[in-house]
Design a protein around this motif. Structure first.
Motif, PDB file in Angstrom:
ATOM      1  N   UNK A 206     -10.300   3.215 -15.870  1.00  0.00           N
ATOM      2  CA  UNK A 206      -9.758   1.821 -16.249  1.00  0.00           C
ATOM      3  C   UNK A 206      -8.274   1.660 -15.732  1.00  0.00           C
ATOM      4  N   UNK A 207      -8.119   0.087 -15.689  1.00  0.00           N
ATOM      5  CA  UNK A 207      -6.778  -0.173 -15.043  1.00  0.00           C
ATOM      6  C   UNK A 207      -6.116  -1.130 -15.713  1.00  0.00           C
ATOM      7  N   UNK A 208      -4.772  -1.348 -15.501  1.00  0.00           N
ATOM      8  CA  UNK A 208      -3.918  -2.089 -16.267  1.00  0.00           C
ATOM      9  C   UNK A 208      -3.016  -2.907 -15.014  1.00  0.00           C
ATOM     10  N   UNK A 209      -3.230  -4.131 -15.042  1.00  0.00           N
ATOM     11  CA  UNK A 209      -2.619  -4.986 -13.943  1.00  0.00           C
ATOM     12  C   UNK A 209      -1.139  -5.483 -14.392  1.00  0.00           C
ATOM     13  N   UNK A 210      -0.389  -5.366 -13.850  1.00  0.00           N
ATOM     14  CA  UNK A 210       1.351  -6.127 -14.174  1.00  0.00           C
ATOM     15  C   UNK A 210       1.379  -7.122 -13.034  1.00  0.00           C
ATOM     16  N   UNK A 211       1.740  -8.333 -13.069  1.00  0.00           N
ATOM     17  CA  UNK A 211       2.253  -9.051 -11.897  1.00  0.00           C
ATOM     18  C   UNK A 211       3.716  -9.044 -11.998  1.00  0.00           C
ATOM     19  N   UNK A 212       4.095  -9.006 -10.455  1.00  0.00           N
ATOM     20  CA  UNK A 212       5.505  -9.018 -10.198  1.00  0.00           C
ATOM     21  C   UNK A 212       6.082 -10.310 -10.242  1.00  0.00           C
ATOM     22  N   UNK A 213       6.877 -10.659 -11.156  1.00  0.00           N
ATOM     23  CA  UNK A 213       7.369 -12.149 -11.260  1.00  0.00           C
ATOM     24  C   UNK A 213       8.476 -12.324 -10.502  1.00  0.00           C
ATOM     25  N   UNK A 214       9.431 -11.256 -10.166  1.00  0.00           N
ATOM     26  CA  UNK A 214      10.579 -11.600  -9.366  1.00  0.00           C
ATOM     27  C   UNK A 214      11.175 -10.020  -8.849  1.00  0.00           C
ATOM     28  N   UNK A 215      11.327  -9.955  -7.625  1.00  0.00           N
ATOM     29  CA  UNK A 215      11.981  -8.605  -7.144  1.00  0.00           C
ATOM     30  C   UNK A 215      13.391  -9.139  -7.589  1.00  0.00           C
ATOM     31  N   UNK A 216      14.189  -8.004  -8.377  1.00  0.00           N
ATOM     32  CA  UNK A 216      15.613  -8.090  -8.611  1.00  0.00           C
ATOM     33  C   UNK A 216      16.484  -7.080  -7.855  1.00  0.00           C
ATOM     34  N   UNK A 217      15.788  -5.991  -7.344  1.00  0.00           N
ATOM     35  CA  UNK A 217      16.534  -5.199  -6.759  1.00  0.00           C
ATOM     36  C   UNK A 217      15.630  -4.587  -5.397  1.00  0.00           C
ATOM     37  N   UNK A 218      15.936  -4.891  -4.270  1.00  0.00           N
ATOM     38  CA  UNK A 218      15.244  -4.532  -3.088  1.00  0.00           C
ATOM     39  C   UNK A 218      15.121  -2.986  -3.104  1.00  0.00           C
ATOM     40  N   UNK A 219      14.179  -2.286  -2.215  1.00  0.00           N
ATOM     41  CA  UNK A 219      14.132  -0.967  -2.295  1.00  0.00           C
ATOM     42  C   UNK A 219      15.386  -0.527  -1.586  1.00  0.00           C
ATOM     43  N   UNK A 220      15.929   0.506  -1.929  1.00  0.00           N
ATOM     44  CA  UNK A 220      17.389   1.213  -1.407  1.00  0.00           C
ATOM     45  C   UNK A 220      17.636   2.684  -1.590  1.00  0.00           C
ATOM     46  N   UNK A 221      18.209   3.126  -0.683  1.00  0.00           N
ATOM     47  CA  UNK A 221      18.656   4.460  -1.104  1.00  0.00           C
ATOM     48  C   UNK A 221      20.398   4.558  -0.906  1.00  0.00           C
ATOM     49  N   UNK A 222      20.762   3.749   0.075  1.00  0.00           N
ATOM     50  CA  UNK A 222      21.985   3.473   0.326  1.00  0.00           C
ATOM     51  C   UNK A 222      23.296   4.154  -0.874  1.00  0.00           C
ATOM     52  N   UNK A 223      22.827   3.641  -2.150  1.00  0.00           N
ATOM     53  CA  UNK A 223      23.780   4.054  -3.081  1.00  0.00           C
ATOM     54  C   UNK A 223      23.652   5.750  -3.478  1.00  0.00           C
ATOM     55  N   UNK A 224      22.613   6.299  -3.006  1.00  0.00           N
ATOM     56  CA  UNK A 224      22.573   7.796  -3.410  1.00  0.00           C
ATOM     57  C   UNK A 224      23.425   8.543  -2.314  1.00  0.00           C
ATOM     58  N   UNK A 225      23.816   7.646  -1.213  1.00  0.00           N
ATOM     59  CA  UNK A 225      24.542   8.504  -0.239  1.00  0.00           C
ATOM     60  C   UNK A 225      26.085   8.734  -0.578  1.00  0.00           C
TER      61      UNK A 225
END
Length: 149
Positions: free
Chosen positions: A130-149
């Protein structure tokens, strides 16, 4: 696979200027060009730096809808399901997860009808229960790793 302070300086410079030359990165990080070249090679070798594929916005390719599909699978067929998911062009990422589902699948679609078609493709894969689908309404934070540095 830890990153030291010198690597972190270099990685920050690389994030700020992904297409920067070795010399430009050296200047931005306050390192010698040879140090930058050696460190970059070592970071790639250790798997810290992954694919150099540029991030392309799927909307620019005609796929403005993004959704996450939680998939429950027959465990013994997990590898087969993963291979089948990889064959669906609209599947852009698959993660093994804990919790209610087994896989978190990110898909993109042209519109709601296309998302319905894609959801049907996923459900038709042998081993998908089975599957459950969730639609992305808005991207609030882009993919990032810089804060981990």
């Amino acid at each position: 696979m830890t990153v030291d302070d010198v690597d972190a300086r270099l990685l920050r410079a690389l994030v700020a200027n992904p297409r920067g030359t070795t010399l430009a990165l050296a200047q931005a990080a306050g390192l010698s060009r040879n140090t930058v070249a050696a460190r970059l090679a070592r970071l790639e070798e250790r798997g810290v730096l992954r694919s150099e594929e540029r991030r392309i916005d799927p909307a620019a390719l005609g796929y403005p809808l993004s959704a996450f599909v939680t998939v429950v699978v027959v465990q013994r067929l997990l590898d087969r399901v993963a291979d089948a998911l990889a064959a669906v062009p609209e599947v852009i990422e698959v993660l093994g997860i804990s919790g209610q589902g087994d896989l978190q699948v990110q898909v993109v679609a042209r519109d709601a009808d296309d998302l319905y078609r894609i959801a049907g493709l996923l459900l038709a894969i042998d081993g998908v229960e089975r599957t459950t689908t969730s639609l992305v309404m808005r991207r609030l934070v882009e993919h990032r790793v810089t804060p981990l540095l």
